[in-house]
Structures are given as C-alpha cells and as structure tokens.
Design a protein around this motif. Sequence first.
Motif: not given
Length: 450
Positions: A25-52
């Motif tokens: 109902x909020x637009x997240x395909x349920x079978x892929x839900x964990x993938x969205x979380x995984x991408x978020x955490x992965x990109x947090x790690x990738x983005x740590x260096x971006x500002x410094x």
Amino acid sequence: MVSVAVVLDPSSSAEDTPARHWLDRIGIPRPLAWGFLGVLVFMIGDGVESGYLSPYLLDEGLSGPRVALLFSVYGVTASVAAWFSGALSDLWGPRRVMMLGLGVWGVFQVVFLVFAVPTADFPLLLVSYGLRGFGYPLFAYGFLVWVTAVTPRRRLGSAVGWFWFAFTGGLPTLGSLVASVAVPRIGAYETLWLSLGLVVTGGLIALLLVREPTGRSRLAPAGERPVATLLGSLSIIWRNPRIGAGAVVRAINTAPQFGFLVFLPVFFTDTLGFTLSEWLQLLSAMFATNIFFNLIFGVVGDRIGWQRTVAWFGGVGCAVTTLLLYYGTVSAGDDYALAMVLVSLFGATLAGYVPLSALMPSLDPAHKGRAMSALNLGAGASTFLGPALVGLFLGPLGVPGVMWIFAVLYLASAVLTLFLRLPEPVAAAGAGYPSGPGPASRARNDSPEA
C-alpha cells in the motif's frame, strides 16, 4: 525459469489485484522489502566518505588536481559499472550482479585502506579507489533493475521513489551523519574501516533475505546471446533517441551532486567559515530532505505525469536552487540556519528527477532491461561528469562559474525532458516481451503523460 513475459510485464492479476499488505500500500513491493533495507545500509557505508574524503586526502598531502583526478577516475569506472548493471542483470539476473558489486567494493576497499592510504602512493590510490568504483553501481543499480522487473507499472513510480529513498538515504545523507559523529571520536582513517563494515552488512541483508525468484534468473530472452545483449544495451541509446535523451537527463541529474562533493567541503569550511562538522551536518540535511521528497515526487509523478515532474520540479527547480545555494550563502556568510534552508531546497528539487527511473523502461517496453542499462549509464556518467567539470572550470572560473555551468545544465535537462514522450499503448508488446490484449494490458500503458 520464469518466463520473460512475466518478468518484465506483470500479469493482469498482479496489476488488478488490490494491494493488501501495508508494504504494497505504501509502494514497496513486499517480496523485495529486505532489499530496500539492504541498499540503505550498503549506501550508508558507501556514503560515509562522501563529505570528508576530499579534505582528508588534501591533508594527507595530495594536491587539489590529483584529488579531482581520483574522483574523476572513480566516476569513469562507476559509469561503466552502471551500464553493465543492466546488461549483466539481463544475462545473469540482478542478484548475481549485486553479489559481484559487493565483492568488488569489499576487496578494493581493503586494498585502498591497507596499502594505498598509509603510503599515500598516488598510482595505488588511483587504481584501488578507481576499481572500487565498480562496486556500488553493480549492487545498487542491479537492485533497481530487479525493482523495475517485478513492479506493476501503475505503482512503479512509487517503488522507484522508495529505491531512491534508500539510495540517497545512505549516500550521502546518513553516511555523512555517521561520519560527522565517527570522525571526531575514532579518527578519519578508522571511519573508512567502519564504512567497510556497513557495506558488508547491507549487502548480506539484501542477498540473504530477499527470496523473490525473478531476480535469481536471467531477464533476457533465452535465445539471446551475451554479446548481443551487451551491445544492444548500448545501441539502444541511438536506436531509440528518447532513450538516449533520457540517459543524458539522468547524467545531468546528479552530476552537480558529485561535483559538489569535490569543492563544496572546502568552500563551506575555508571560504564561508563553517566547521567540518557543520558542513557534514548541512550535507546530511540536504539529502535528508532529498530522501523524503524522493517519496513525494514518486507519488506526484504517478499522479500528474512522470515527464512533467522531471522537467519542472527537477530541471527548472534544480537550476534555481543551485544558484540560490551559492548566492544565498555568499551573501549571508556562515549563517547556519539560512545555509540549512538553502541546502534543503536543493535536496528537495533534486528529487524531482525520481520519476525518470519509471519513465525510462516505459519508453521501450519491449527492452526494459536495455533501457535501464542506458539509465544506469547516465547515472554512472554523472559521477565522472561532475568532478570533471569541477576540475576543468574551478580554476579559471571559480565557484560562481561552476555553479552557473551546473544551473545551465539543469535547464538543458528540462528541455530534453520534453522529448521523453511515452509510446502508444500498442507499442507495449514487443519481440520477446509479449503483452496480451485486454484491460490489464491497456492499464499498464495508461499514464498521465499520454
């Protein structure tokens, strides 16, 4: 093997059945839900260096042009990986592409940290950091292909909005926030090791917990050869001019964002007088706003039209807020509150491009994987284009000249978007991707653009 017709053109039952689960109902395909979380955490790690990372390498003795070159080479490899992410997903399936991206990122980050950074050996820095650039596009954009392959069209705008929510939620929003806390406490070098741990964690979440079957199989027709798939994912850019124009728009979309990461840290700290922690907080605010507007513009695009949203909120909006970001901060100096407002405005309008990820595969329904390759190629090109423009023009034109170049590019993208008209409904069916007649087939091609 799942048939291609099911993979890339969801069945009428999937389209017509009301979404009952709250994730749907909020637009997240349920079978892929964990993938969205995984991408978020992965990109947090990738983005740590971006500002410094830029000022850190300057402090380690690298010159400004060498830092710009390092970022530009990274952008080139990211561009190539972004293109391959779509083509290889067609051949191997998105999940295998994501596995490759995680492995590449982890291996070359270790080389970068163990051998290159401690010795400040520039050729080794260039090779290790450059090759690491293959990692995040293969992982993140591989998942984006997975999303577009299984999401019904009428909810595709919202689904890609959630993807960009996760993507920019990590890079650089929460990644910069993590850095602003970690660097003063454990040190800049140690924080880069922390980023490796976050990337591995996010990758394992997505790869181990998403069980959706489509992404585990190739998406291209069974008889299509690998070379034909790879070449087709590139030739579609000139064979279908609308796809080519969309790839250019996508490249312009985030080129200034990656260019900003090269010179804005120094501009905000040395010229305007902000501390490094304040700058990292401003960067986090910019993309905190962006991640929420990713969701808003995903829904807006589904309502008023993907093309209109990209042209007006994305292209025109970013042109205005780019100039405001420079002239507003210069006139106010180190006014933290005003700077917070201005960076947030830019982050909001940057999200206006979100519906492009739904528009591009719909421009060529018979070759959605190839269209996504073109989109991802544009996304990867932006990581090179932005730093390259900074390297070329920052010296002779200064910060105001670069900001005007970025603003003009945004206006050009708004003009190009006018040509991204969706094909007629009959064009939905194509060789290898059949779409049967009937109400469901028609619904899949209904769009506010038409």
